[in-house]
Design an enzyme around this catalytic site. Structure first.
Site, mmCIF file in Angstrom:
data_model
loop_
_atom_site.group_PDB
_atom_site.id
_atom_site.type_symbol
_atom_site.label_atom_id
_atom_site.label_comp_id
_atom_site.label_asym_id
_atom_site.label_seq_id
_atom_site.Cartn_x
_atom_site.Cartn_y
_atom_site.Cartn_z
ATOM 1 N N SER A 197 81.391 50.606 45.168
ATOM 2 C CA SER A 197 80.791 51.213 43.982
ATOM 3 C C SER A 197 79.354 51.614 44.283
ATOM 4 C CB SER A 197 80.806 50.234 42.811
ATOM 5 O OG SER A 197 79.944 50.731 41.800
ATOM 6 N N HIS A 208 83.748 54.713 44.501
ATOM 7 C CA HIS A 208 83.824 54.404 43.074
ATOM 8 C C HIS A 208 82.522 54.834 42.386
ATOM 9 C CE1 HIS A 208 85.542 52.066 39.702
ATOM 10 N NE2 HIS A 208 84.288 51.681 39.445
ATOM 11 N N ASP A 251 80.551 54.930 38.795
ATOM 12 C CA ASP A 251 80.508 54.318 37.460
ATOM 13 C C ASP A 251 79.683 55.161 36.505
ATOM 14 O OD1 ASP A 251 81.980 51.813 37.678
ATOM 15 O OD2 ASP A 251 80.468 51.271 39.166
ATOM 16 N N MET A 287 78.248 55.565 32.825
ATOM 17 C CA MET A 287 77.963 54.773 31.613
ATOM 18 C C MET A 287 77.122 55.586 30.650
ATOM 19 S SD MET A 287 76.841 51.250 33.446
ATOM 20 C CE MET A 287 77.835 50.479 34.722
ATOM 21 N N HIS A 336 85.029 56.218 37.223
ATOM 22 C CA HIS A 336 85.287 55.241 36.163
ATOM 23 C C HIS A 336 84.417 55.590 34.958
ATOM 24 C CE1 HIS A 336 84.816 50.664 34.998
ATOM 25 N NE2 HIS A 336 85.438 51.362 34.061
ATOM 26 N N MET A 393 82.961 54.951 31.594
ATOM 27 C CA MET A 393 82.664 53.961 30.548
ATOM 28 C C MET A 393 81.903 54.699 29.456
ATOM 29 S SD MET A 393 81.604 50.901 33.138
ATOM 30 C CE MET A 393 81.459 52.029 34.506
ATOM 31 N N MET A 448 89.221 45.207 34.401
ATOM 32 C CA MET A 448 87.825 44.754 34.487
ATOM 33 C C MET A 448 87.807 43.236 34.632
ATOM 34 S SD MET A 448 85.904 47.392 34.506
ATOM 35 C CE MET A 448 84.441 46.388 34.799
ATOM 36 N N ASP A 502 87.770 45.427 39.181
ATOM 37 C CA ASP A 502 86.370 45.847 39.215
ATOM 38 C C ASP A 502 85.469 44.795 38.582
ATOM 39 O OD1 ASP A 502 84.035 47.318 39.226
ATOM 40 O OD2 ASP A 502 84.764 48.903 37.896
HETATM 41 C C1 DX5 Z 1 80.614 47.461 36.072
HETATM 42 C C2 DX5 Z 1 81.109 48.555 36.976
HETATM 43 C C3 DX5 Z 1 81.421 48.103 38.351
HETATM 44 C C4 DX5 Z 1 80.235 47.590 39.121
HETATM 45 C C5 DX5 Z 1 80.739 46.444 39.943
HETATM 46 O O1 DX5 Z 1 80.575 47.923 34.773
HETATM 47 O O2 DX5 Z 1 82.274 49.154 36.453
HETATM 48 O O3 DX5 Z 1 82.090 49.117 39.105
HETATM 49 O O4 DX5 Z 1 79.657 48.545 39.971
HETATM 50 O O5 DX5 Z 1 79.655 45.815 40.486
HETATM 51 P P1 DX5 Z 1 79.746 44.431 41.230
HETATM 52 O O6 DX5 Z 1 80.678 44.589 42.387
HETATM 53 O O7 DX5 Z 1 78.319 44.223 41.649
HETATM 54 O O8 DX5 Z 1 80.230 43.406 40.236
HETATM 55 ZN ZN ZN Z 2 83.512 50.538 37.823
#
Ligand code: DX5
Ligand code: ZN
Length: 217
Positions: A9, A34, A36, A38, A67, A69, A138, A176
């Site tokens: 990620s 990956h 993320d 947000m 991903h 969110m 998750m 994840d």
């Molecule tokens: C959290 C993200 C993850 C995050 C994971 O909301 O969706 O993808 O990057 O990070 P680690 O591996 O540090 O828990």
């Molecule tokens: Zn993620």
């Protein structure tokens, strides 16, 4: 035996040296990158958006596993396809018309994946699982990297694996949050196919070796 795929990620990358960190992933045995996304509404944090994904895609030699969110993910299916996403994950909790959302993602030529928050039960996927390419479980509450793994995830993976074996054996299981070598080994054993890992990979001295080790846990 599970597939053992790994998706670093880039939330944990050094954003001032993002090109360098993508090249690092390119030269590793990673399977996906990956990303993320947000929005500060669905999750209590803001990360990065479409222009960054576009630039990542220009350098990336691995498929982008995006991903979302975000609320209203339907509005962003086409923009993320244009930006270079290969796999698009939406949260079950953000999609009142999930079948329509999944169909739109597939119509755009991307793999469709649905994510469940830690409190969302696996059985809610009963009537959509046969349409999915992947399910993302998750193992932390989404929004931040570096959180502690929630152990109930193992049970959810086993339950999901049973459902998948009955209804759609080709569907992958991705996990994840809080993934390291120890949780990763247990997750593969429970039936996970793809492990997302951010801070654990990027904090090690040799991230390429860490990524490669995930493939042989
Ligand atoms: C959290 C993200 C993850 C995050 C994971 O909301 O969706 O993808 O990057 O990070 P680690 O591996 O540090 O828990
Ligand atoms: Zn993620």
């Amino acid at each position: 035996m599970s597939t053992q795929l790994v998706a670093p990620s880039i939330l944990a990358a050094d954003f001032s040296k993002l090109g360098r960190d993508i090249e690092m992933i390119n030269s590793s045995n990673a399977d996906y990158i990956h990303c993320d996304i947000m929005d500060g509404v669905f999750v209590p944090n803001i990360s990065f958006g479409i222009p960054v994904v576009e630039k990542v895609a220009e350098v990336a030699k691995k498929p982008l596993d995006v991903h979302l969110m975000i609320t209203n993910p339907d509005h962003f299916i086409v923009p993320f396809r244009k930006a270079g996403a290969s796999i698009l994950t939406v949260h079950y909790e953000t999609c009142p018309h999930l079948h329509r959302t999944v169909s739109s993602i597939k119509n755009e030529g991307m793999k469709a994946s649905v994510c469940l928050n830690p409190h969302t039960p696996v059985h809610l996927l009963d009537d959509i699982i046969s349409d999915l390419d992947m399910v993302l479980i998750m193992s932390v509450n989404p929004g931040f990297g570096g959180q502690t793994f929630i152990k109930n995830t193992y049970q959810k993976i086993r339950e999901l694996k049973e459902l998948i074996m009955v209804k759609n054996p080709k569907c992958l299981i991705e996990v994840d949050g809080g993934v390291n070598f120890e949780t990763g080994r247990n997750l593969y054993e429970a039936g996970a196919d793809v492990l997302v890992s951010g801070s654990f990979i990027f904090k090690t001295d040799d991230p390429i070796a860490t990524i490669n080790k995930f493939k042989t846990l």
